[in-house]
Design a protein around this motif. Structure first.
Motif, short mmCIF file in Angstrom:
data_model
loop_
_atom_site.label_atom_id
_atom_site.label_comp_id
_atom_site.label_asym_id
_atom_site.label_seq_id
_atom_site.Cartn_x
_atom_site.Cartn_y
_atom_site.Cartn_z
N VAL A 46 -52.40 4.32 -29.85
CA VAL A 46 -51.28 3.63 -29.21
C VAL A 46 -50.03 3.75 -30.06
O VAL A 46 -48.93 3.96 -29.55
CB VAL A 46 -51.63 2.14 -28.97
N SER A 47 -50.20 3.64 -31.36
CA SER A 47 -49.07 3.74 -32.27
C SER A 47 -48.41 5.11 -32.21
O SER A 47 -47.19 5.22 -32.17
CB SER A 47 -49.55 3.46 -33.70
N ALA A 48 -49.22 6.16 -32.18
CA ALA A 48 -48.67 7.51 -32.11
C ALA A 48 -47.96 7.75 -30.77
O ALA A 48 -46.90 8.37 -30.73
CB ALA A 48 -49.79 8.53 -32.29
N ALA A 49 -48.54 7.26 -29.70
CA ALA A 49 -47.94 7.45 -28.38
C ALA A 49 -46.60 6.73 -28.26
O ALA A 49 -45.61 7.30 -27.79
CB ALA A 49 -48.89 6.98 -27.29
N THR A 50 -46.56 5.48 -28.71
CA THR A 50 -45.31 4.74 -28.61
C THR A 50 -44.26 5.27 -29.58
O THR A 50 -43.07 5.21 -29.30
CB THR A 50 -45.54 3.23 -28.84
N ALA A 51 -44.70 5.78 -30.72
CA ALA A 51 -43.75 6.40 -31.66
C ALA A 51 -43.13 7.65 -31.05
O ALA A 51 -41.92 7.89 -31.20
CB ALA A 51 -44.44 6.74 -32.97
N THR A 52 -43.92 8.43 -30.33
CA THR A 52 -43.40 9.61 -29.66
C THR A 52 -42.40 9.23 -28.57
O THR A 52 -41.33 9.84 -28.44
CB THR A 52 -44.55 10.43 -29.04
N ILE A 53 -42.73 8.20 -27.80
CA ILE A 53 -41.81 7.73 -26.77
C ILE A 53 -40.51 7.25 -27.40
O ILE A 53 -39.42 7.53 -26.90
CB ILE A 53 -42.47 6.61 -25.93
N ALA A 54 -40.61 6.53 -28.51
CA ALA A 54 -39.42 6.03 -29.19
C ALA A 54 -38.55 7.19 -29.68
O ALA A 54 -37.32 7.15 -29.56
CB ALA A 54 -39.81 5.13 -30.36
N LYS A 55 -39.17 8.24 -30.21
CA LYS A 55 -38.41 9.40 -30.69
C LYS A 55 -37.69 10.10 -29.55
O LYS A 55 -36.53 10.48 -29.68
CB LYS A 55 -39.34 10.39 -31.39
N VAL A 56 -38.38 10.26 -28.43
CA VAL A 56 -37.77 10.93 -27.27
C VAL A 56 -36.60 10.11 -26.72
O VAL A 56 -35.53 10.66 -26.44
CB VAL A 56 -38.83 11.18 -26.18
N LEU A 57 -36.79 8.81 -26.58
CA LEU A 57 -35.71 7.96 -26.08
C LEU A 57 -34.53 7.95 -27.03
O LEU A 57 -33.37 7.96 -26.59
CB LEU A 57 -36.22 6.53 -25.85
N PHE A 58 -34.79 7.95 -28.33
CA PHE A 58 -33.70 7.98 -29.29
C PHE A 58 -32.94 9.30 -29.21
O PHE A 58 -31.70 9.32 -29.26
CB PHE A 58 -34.23 7.77 -30.72
#
Length: 56
Positions: free
Chosen positions: A23-35
């Motif tokens: 979950v941490s890796a998935a949400t970190a990836t989403i955060a990077k894309v949104l940023f």
């Protein structure tokens, strides 16, 4: 957009703290894309403001 990136970053940190690495890796990836999207939008609007100021 930036607000959502920060929210996903916080979720990623909390999930990582509790051991949910997937979950941490998935949400970190989403955060990077949104940023990245927020930065691109900011640069587009900055370029429009700089180069479009002399048109009017």
């Amino acid at each position: 957009m930036l607000k959502w990136a920060i929210i996903f970053l916080i979720i990623s940190l909390i999930a990582g703290f509790f051991g949910f690495s997937g979950v941490s890796a998935a949400t970190a990836t989403i955060a990077k894309v949104l940023f990245a999207i927020a930065v691109v939008i900011f640069l587009v609007f900055l370029a429009l403001a700089i180069f479009g100021a002399g048109v009017a």
